[in-house]
Motif scaffolding. Structure first.
Motif, PDB file in Angstrom:
ATOM      1  N   SER A 289       0.813  -1.219   0.000  1.00 22.52           N
ATOM      2  CA  SER A 289       0.000   0.000   0.000  1.00 22.52           C
ATOM      3  C   SER A 289       0.846   1.268   0.000  1.00 22.52           C
ATOM      4  CB  SER A 289      -0.933   0.008   1.219  1.00 22.52           C
ATOM      5  OG  SER A 289      -0.173   0.040   2.415  1.00 22.52           O
ATOM      6  N   GLY A 290       2.120   1.137   0.338  1.00 21.43           N
ATOM      7  CA  GLY A 290       2.997   2.311   0.347  1.00 21.43           C
ATOM      8  C   GLY A 290       2.891   3.150   1.598  1.00 21.43           C
TER       9      GLY A 290
ATOM     10  N   LYS B  10      -6.481   4.064  -5.964  1.00 12.40           N
ATOM     11  CA  LYS B  10      -7.411   4.683  -6.899  1.00 12.40           C
ATOM     12  C   LYS B  10      -6.834   6.003  -7.402  1.00 12.40           C
ATOM     13  CE  LYS B  10     -12.247   6.215  -7.299  1.00 12.40           C
ATOM     14  NZ  LYS B  10     -13.517   6.422  -6.560  1.00 12.40           N
ATOM     15  N   ALA B  11      -6.960   6.266  -8.685  1.00  9.18           N
ATOM     16  CA  ALA B  11      -6.426   7.497  -9.269  1.00  9.18           C
ATOM     17  C   ALA B  11      -7.507   8.185 -10.094  1.00  9.18           C
ATOM     18  CB  ALA B  11      -5.214   7.201 -10.150  1.00  9.18           C
ATOM     19  N   SER B  12      -7.478   9.508 -10.087  1.00 13.48           N
ATOM     20  CA  SER B  12      -8.440  10.291 -10.853  1.00 13.48           C
ATOM     21  C   SER B  12      -8.131  10.209 -12.341  1.00 13.48           C
ATOM     22  CB  SER B  12      -8.407  11.754 -10.397  1.00 13.48           C
ATOM     23  OG  SER B  12      -9.218  12.560 -11.227  1.00 13.48           O
TER      24      SER B  12
ATOM     25  N   ALA C  82      -4.917  14.011 -10.515  1.00 12.75           N
ATOM     26  CA  ALA C  82      -3.969  12.907 -10.294  1.00 12.75           C
ATOM     27  C   ALA C  82      -2.594  13.449  -9.918  1.00 12.75           C
ATOM     28  CB  ALA C  82      -3.881  12.035 -11.544  1.00 12.75           C
ATOM     29  N   LYS C  83      -2.173  14.532 -10.576  1.00 15.42           N
ATOM     30  CA  LYS C  83      -0.847  15.109 -10.297  1.00 15.42           C
ATOM     31  C   LYS C  83      -0.791  15.735  -8.907  1.00 15.42           C
ATOM     32  CE  LYS C  83       0.585  15.980 -15.064  1.00 15.42           C
ATOM     33  NZ  LYS C  83       0.931  17.021 -16.081  1.00 15.42           N
TER      34      LYS C  83
ATOM     35  N   GLY D 143     -11.804   9.106  -2.701  1.00 14.63           N
ATOM     36  CA  GLY D 143     -10.979   7.917  -2.437  1.00 14.63           C
ATOM     37  C   GLY D 143      -9.599   7.962  -3.066  1.00 14.63           C
ATOM     38  N   PHE D 144      -9.171   9.170  -3.474  1.00 20.00           N
ATOM     39  CA  PHE D 144      -7.838   9.285  -4.072  1.00 20.00           C
ATOM     40  C   PHE D 144      -6.739   9.329  -3.011  1.00 20.00           C
ATOM     41  CE2 PHE D 144     -10.336  11.883  -7.384  1.00 20.00           C
ATOM     42  CZ  PHE D 144     -10.729  10.725  -8.038  1.00 20.00           C
TER      43      PHE D 144
END
Length: 591
Positions: A449-450, A532-534, A540-541, A582-583
Motif C-alpha cells: 500500500s505504500g 485509486k487514481a483520478s 492525479a498530479k 478515495g484518491f
C-alpha cells in the motif's frame, strides 16, 4: 583474460589454465579456443595492447544472456545450432575442473565426472551453474531430455548415479540441505562469472586521477568495509547475492563486516562470514560509522545485492538527444572495477578537492546502473542525491536519522550538503543493484500500500521542506532538489514572510486549519495516496504532490495546478474532495 588483452602480431602467452604456451592469433582473446595450442620454446613477448571498454569485442557472460557461456552449453547438450561462436569457443577453453558444477572437494574413492552418464546412457555435461544448497563434494550437470530440452541433474561423490531433485539428495544424505552446504560453491560460481569480465588494474584506472588526487589513494586496510543485511542468508536468492558481494571484496584483498539482525546472526556466520549484530537498518548504518571512527578508518557501506562496478571515460555528447547520449556512451572507455577500487577512487576525489573548496565527506556512484543519460552533463555532481547502496563516508560527526526506516540516505545526503557544502556523486560510476526485487532487508520493510514509504516521506518533507519533494512520476518516491537561490533547505518560505502579503497568507492558512479541525481532520495526520487514481490529470498530479505531507504542511506550502493549469495553493476543499473520492486517505503520523 578475455576482453582485457589483445595481441599485436604473434604473441606467446602462457596459460595457467592449460599449463602450455600458445601462439595467439592477432586480435583474439587469450582465453578463447581460437588459439592454436602447442608446447613450444619461449619466445620474446611483444607488447600486449589493452582493450578499452566497448572498443573491441566484449567477453560473453557466464549466464543470463542469449549469447552466454551457459547458453552455449545448452546448445551443445541439445544439439541445436550454436547461438554464439565466441561463447562456444570460450566454453570449450574453460577446463572441466574450473566449471562451477564440478565438485570443490573429492574423496580418494571419488568417481570421474567425465564418465558421467544416466542409467539410460545419456551423456551428462558438467554445468557452469551451481545450486546454492548443493554440497561441495557433489557435481551438478546438464543432460538432454527425450523431448530435446535440458535438465539439471546431480551426482554424489562416490557413485555413478544421477539424482534429479533436491529432496532425493536429502533422502540420500539423510538430512535437510541449507545454503550453508553450498556457499563455497556459490563463491566459486561468482568468481567464475567475474573471470569472464575481469577487473582492470588499479595502475591503469587511477591514471584518470590528477597527480594531486592520486596522492590521496590510500591502502585497502585503511577502509572499514561494511555490508548491512538482514534475513537473506537462508534464501536461495539471498545466498547467491551474498556470495557475489563477499567474493568481490575478498578477491580485492578486503574482508567486509556484515551488520545483520540478531535473529539471523547464526545464519550469516554459518556461511563463514564475519558478522555482528547491527539491529535495524539505520542503527546498523550508524554502528558501522561508529566502528570506522573508533578504528580511525574510512567507512564504506555497501548493500548485499550489488555487482558489476564499472566506470566510463569519454567525451561529452555533442547533442542532447537520446541518440547523441547513447553514441557518446557507446564509444566511451569502460573500466571494470572491484568495489575496493571504486571506494579508493571516490575517496581520492573527495580529499583531492582544490584548496579553498569545501571538501565533501560523502561520495558515491550514479543512481541507476546505466549512465548513458549523463553524457550531456558534468562527470561529477556536488548537490545531487547519492544512492545509499554504495557510500564512502569520510570522518564526520553526522549520522543517519534513526526515525527513518526507509529513504534514510536522502536525509544523510542533505545533512552532508548542509554541513559541508557538497557531496560528490560520480555520474560515470555505476553498479548493478536489485533494490526492490530481492527479499529480506529494507524490502521487507516496504508494504504494497505504500504506507510505510509515505510515513518516511512525511519525515523528510518536514525536515527538508525546501530540498525534498514528491517525485513527479513515480509513486511513493521523492527527489532531492537542493535550493540554488541562497535559501535554506530547512526553510518553509510561506511561513517566514513578514510583509503584509505574508501575514495574509498566514491568516488564510490558519483559517483553513481551523476549518479542518471542525471537520474532524487532524492537522498532524499524514496524507497518503490510495490505489485509486483520478482520470483528470490535474487532480492525479496534485495527489502525487501532496502524498507524504502532513495536512498542515500541505495546506501551508504545497502549490498545485488547477484545471486551467495555473498554480494555486492546495486548499481544504481540495483535500475534502480527494478524500471523498478515495484518491487519498489520512493516517496518524508515528512521530
Amino acid at each position: 583474460h578475455f576482453g582485457s588483452n589483445r595481441t599485436k602480431g604473434s604473441t606467446w602467452i602462457k596459460s595457467t589454465a592449460f599449463g602450455v604456451k600458445r601462439r595467439a592469433i592477432p586480435g583474439r582473446c587469450c582465453r578463447c579456443a581460437f588459439y592454436s595450442m602447442a608446447k613450444v620454446a619461449p619466445m620474446k613477448s611483444k607488447k600486449v595492447l589493452k582493450l578499452g571498454g566497448s572498443s573491441g569485442a566484449r567477453a560473453p557472460r557466464l549466464t543470463k544472456s542469449k549469447d552466454s557461456i551457459r547458453k552455449a552449453l545448452a546448445n551443445l547438450v541439445t544439439g541445436e545450432k550454436v547461438s554464439s561462436a565466441l561463447a562456444n569457443a570460450v566454453m570449450k577453453a574453460i577446463p572441466l575442473t574450473e566449471r562451477a558444477g564440478y565438485a570443490l572437494s573429492r574423496p580418494k574413492n571419488a568417481v570421474d565426472p567425465r564418465k558421467w552418464e544416466t542409467i539410460e546412457h545419456v551423456k551428462v555435461h558438467i554445468d557452469f551453474c551451481r545450486r546454492p544448497w548443493l554440497p561441495a563434494d557433489w557435481c551438478q550437470g546438464v543432460k538432454r531430455t527425450k523431448g530435446g530440452n535440458t535438465y539439471t541433474v546431480y551426482q554424489p561423490p562416490t557413485e555413478y548415479r544421477t539424482l534429479y531433485h533436491r529432496w532425493q539428495i536429502e533422502d540420500y544424505l539423510g538430512r535437510k540441505l541449507s545454503t550453508a552446504d553450498g556457499f563455497t560453491g556459490q563463491l566459486k560460481l561468482a568468481r567464475l562469472a567475474r573471470e569472464q569480465q575481469p577487473w582492470d588494474s588499479e595502475a591503469s584506472f587511477f591514471k584518470i586521477l590528477s597527480a594531486s588526487e592520486r596522492a590521496h589513494v590510500i591502502a585497502t586496510d585503511k577502509f572499514h568495509f561494511c555490508i548491512v543485511s538482514a534475513r537473506r542468508a537462508q534464501t536461495t536468492e539471498g545466498a547467491r547475492d551474498i556470495s557475489v558481494v563477499q567474493s568481490a571484496f575478498e578477491d580485492a584483498g578486503a574482508t567486509p563486516t556484515w551488520y545483520v539482525d540478531a535473529a539471523s546472526l547464526d545464519d550469516y556466520r554459518s556461511l563463514g562470514l564475519k558478522a555482528k549484530v547491527g539491529g535495524k537498518l539505520t542503527p546498523a548504518r550508524n554502528m558501522a560509522l561508529d566502528d570506522a571512527k573508533r578504528m580511525g578508518k574510512v567507512c564504506v557501506q555497501c548493500s548485499d545485492d550489488l555487482s558489476n562496478w564499472e566506470y566510463r571515460v569519454g567525451e561529452q555528447a555533442k547533442e542532447r538527444t537520446m541518440d547523441g547520449l547513447n553514441a557518446a556512451h557507446k564509444i566511451s572507455r569502460r573500466f571494470c572495477l572491484s568495489p575496493v577500487m571504486a571506494a579508493k577512487f571516490i575517496l581520492a576525489k573527495m580529499r583531492g578537492a582544490a584548496d579553498g573548496e569545501k571538501k565533501p565527506r560523502l561520495g558515491g556512484g550514479y543512481i541507476i546502473g546505466d549512465c548513458s543519460r549523463t553524457w550531456a552533463s558534468d562527470e561529477f555532481s556536488h548537490r545531487h542525491f547519492v544512492l545509499g547502496d554504495f557510500l564512502v563516508a569520510d570522518s564526520s560527526p553526522l549520522r543517519f536519522d534513526e526515525k527513518l526506516t526507509l529513504k534514510e540516505d536522502y536525509d544523510f545526503v542533505c545533512s552532508h550538503i548542509e554541513k559541508y557544502g557538497s557531496v560528490i556523486r560520480c555520474n560515470r560510476l555505476t553498479f548493478t543493484a536489485k533494490h526492490y526485487s530481492n527479499s529480506g532487508g529494507a524490502v521487507d520493510t516496504r508494504d504494497d500500500s505504500g504506507i510505510k514509504e509515505q510515513e518516511n516521506m512525511a519525515i523528510l518533507f518536514e525536515k527538508w521542506p525546501n530540498a525534498i519533494f514528491p517525485h513527479n512520476t513515480r509513486k511513493n518516491e521523492v527527489m532531492l532538489r537542493w535550493p540554488n537561490d541562497g535559501s535554506k533547505a530547512t526553510e518553509v518560505k510561506a511561513r517566514h514572510l513578514n510583509d503584509a502579503k505574508g501575514l495574509q497568507v498566514r491568516k488564510t492558512i490558519d483559517k483553513q486549519l481551523q476549518g479542518a479541525r471542525t471537520k474532524g481532520i487532524d492537522a498532524k495526520s499524514v496524507i497518503m495516496r490510495t490505489s485509486k487514481a483520478s482520470n483528470k490529470p490535474y487532480i492525479a498530479k496534485r495527489c502525487i504532490k501532496i502524498a507524504g505531507h502532513s495536512v498542515e504542511a500541505a495546506l501551508s506550502t504545497v502549490q498545485v495546478a488547477n484545471n486551467q493549469g495555473k498554480a494555486c495553493k492546495y486548499s481544504l476543499e481540495d483535500l475534502k474532495y480527494d478524500i471523498k473520492r478515495g484518491f487519498v486517505e489520512l493516517r496518524m503520523s508515528k512521530k
